[in-house]
Design a protein around this motif. Sequence first.
Motif, mmCIF file in Angstrom:
data_model
loop_
_atom_site.group_PDB
_atom_site.id
_atom_site.type_symbol
_atom_site.label_atom_id
_atom_site.label_comp_id
_atom_site.label_asym_id
_atom_site.label_seq_id
_atom_site.Cartn_x
_atom_site.Cartn_y
_atom_site.Cartn_z
ATOM 1 N N ALA A 137 0.837 -1.208 0.000
ATOM 2 C CA ALA A 137 0.000 0.000 0.000
ATOM 3 C C ALA A 137 0.866 1.250 0.000
ATOM 4 N N ILE A 138 1.921 1.234 0.780
ATOM 5 C CA ILE A 138 2.806 2.408 0.833
ATOM 6 C C ILE A 138 3.496 2.604 -0.508
ATOM 7 N N GLU A 139 4.022 1.487 -1.076
ATOM 8 C CA GLU A 139 4.690 1.589 -2.369
ATOM 9 C C GLU A 139 3.710 2.016 -3.449
ATOM 10 N N GLY A 140 2.491 1.463 -3.410
ATOM 11 C CA GLY A 140 1.457 1.874 -4.374
ATOM 12 C C GLY A 140 1.107 3.341 -4.205
ATOM 13 N N GLY A 141 1.026 3.772 -2.974
ATOM 14 C CA GLY A 141 0.736 5.190 -2.713
ATOM 15 C C GLY A 141 1.853 6.077 -3.228
ATOM 16 N N ILE A 142 3.075 5.629 -3.054
ATOM 17 C CA ILE A 142 4.206 6.414 -3.560
ATOM 18 C C ILE A 142 4.165 6.466 -5.085
ATOM 19 N N GLU A 143 3.889 5.313 -5.719
ATOM 20 C CA GLU A 143 3.790 5.278 -7.178
ATOM 21 C C GLU A 143 2.646 6.153 -7.668
ATOM 22 N N GLU A 144 1.513 6.082 -6.994
ATOM 23 C CA GLU A 144 0.372 6.926 -7.366
ATOM 24 C C GLU A 144 0.715 8.400 -7.202
ATOM 25 N N ALA A 145 1.403 8.723 -6.125
ATOM 26 C CA ALA A 145 1.802 10.116 -5.901
ATOM 27 C C ALA A 145 2.769 10.575 -6.986
ATOM 28 N N GLN A 146 3.714 9.697 -7.356
ATOM 29 C CA GLN A 146 4.648 10.057 -8.423
ATOM 30 C C GLN A 146 3.915 10.201 -9.740
ATOM 31 N N SER A 147 2.970 9.302 -9.999
ATOM 32 C CA SER A 147 2.172 9.385 -11.228
ATOM 33 C C SER A 147 1.348 10.672 -11.247
ATOM 34 N N ALA A 148 0.718 10.968 -10.130
ATOM 35 C CA ALA A 148 -0.069 12.205 -10.039
ATOM 36 C C ALA A 148 0.824 13.432 -10.211
ATOM 37 N N GLN A 149 2.024 13.365 -9.660
ATOM 38 C CA GLN A 149 2.948 14.490 -9.793
ATOM 39 C C GLN A 149 3.366 14.657 -11.253
ATOM 40 N N LYS A 150 3.611 13.532 -11.949
ATOM 41 C CA LYS A 150 3.967 13.604 -13.372
ATOM 42 C C LYS A 150 2.812 14.176 -14.181
ATOM 43 N N GLU A 151 1.584 13.733 -13.872
ATOM 44 C CA GLU A 151 0.407 14.259 -14.572
ATOM 45 C C GLU A 151 0.244 15.752 -14.313
ATOM 46 N N ALA A 152 0.450 16.147 -13.079
ATOM 47 C CA ALA A 152 0.336 17.573 -12.738
ATOM 48 C C ALA A 152 1.415 18.377 -13.459
ATOM 49 N N GLN A 153 2.617 17.828 -13.545
ATOM 50 C CA GLN A 153 3.699 18.515 -14.257
ATOM 51 C C GLN A 153 3.364 18.644 -15.743
ATOM 52 N N ALA A 154 2.821 17.562 -16.330
ATOM 53 C CA ALA A 154 2.432 17.599 -17.738
ATOM 54 C C ALA A 154 1.318 18.621 -17.962
ATOM 55 N N ALA A 155 0.342 18.639 -17.061
ATOM 56 C CA ALA A 155 -0.752 19.616 -17.176
ATOM 57 C C ALA A 155 -0.220 21.040 -17.041
ATOM 58 N N LEU A 156 0.734 21.245 -16.149
ATOM 59 C CA LEU A 156 1.328 22.572 -15.977
ATOM 60 C C LEU A 156 2.074 22.990 -17.238
#
Length: 180
Positions: free
Chosen positions: A57-76
Amino acid sequence: MYSTILATAAEGEEHNPLIPLLSEVVLSLVVFAILYFLVRKYVVPNFEKAYAERTAAIEGGIEEAQSAQKEAQAALEQYTAQLADARHEAAAIREEAREQGAQIVVEMREQAQAESARIVSAAQAQIAAERQQAIAQLKSEVGGMATELAGRIVGESLADTDAQRRSVQRFIDELEGSAN
């Protein structure tokens, strides 16, 4: 040491509470072994399973956070690119509006100059027509006055209209010739 303890216990002496009895030690070891086996067999796997789930769960959360951060960076980046495009487009529109405004001013000046030239031309034509009319009117008035004056000087009436016209025309032509 244990043999002395057992020997003293058998003799009826009082037992020292600080030294455990052999039967208690053996019983404790057997109970400990059974508890160890049960904990190892049932409890530890549940702990390991919970630990693995928690880690996942922690690793998945970290991956999701990294994915969300990449998506946010792409959107920016996309937003920044769109904003830059919009700024360029706005600058182009402003420049086009300036050019159109300058063109409209030039066209309006040309129209005003053309209208002014037309008005001046019409006024000059009207002035020329009025001048011709005034000259014609003056010729007839001067002719009439000249005929009347000539009739007074000569003492006879110059009622003959053709002769009168010829005399007046000759007089005016002489005046125009001397004026030039």
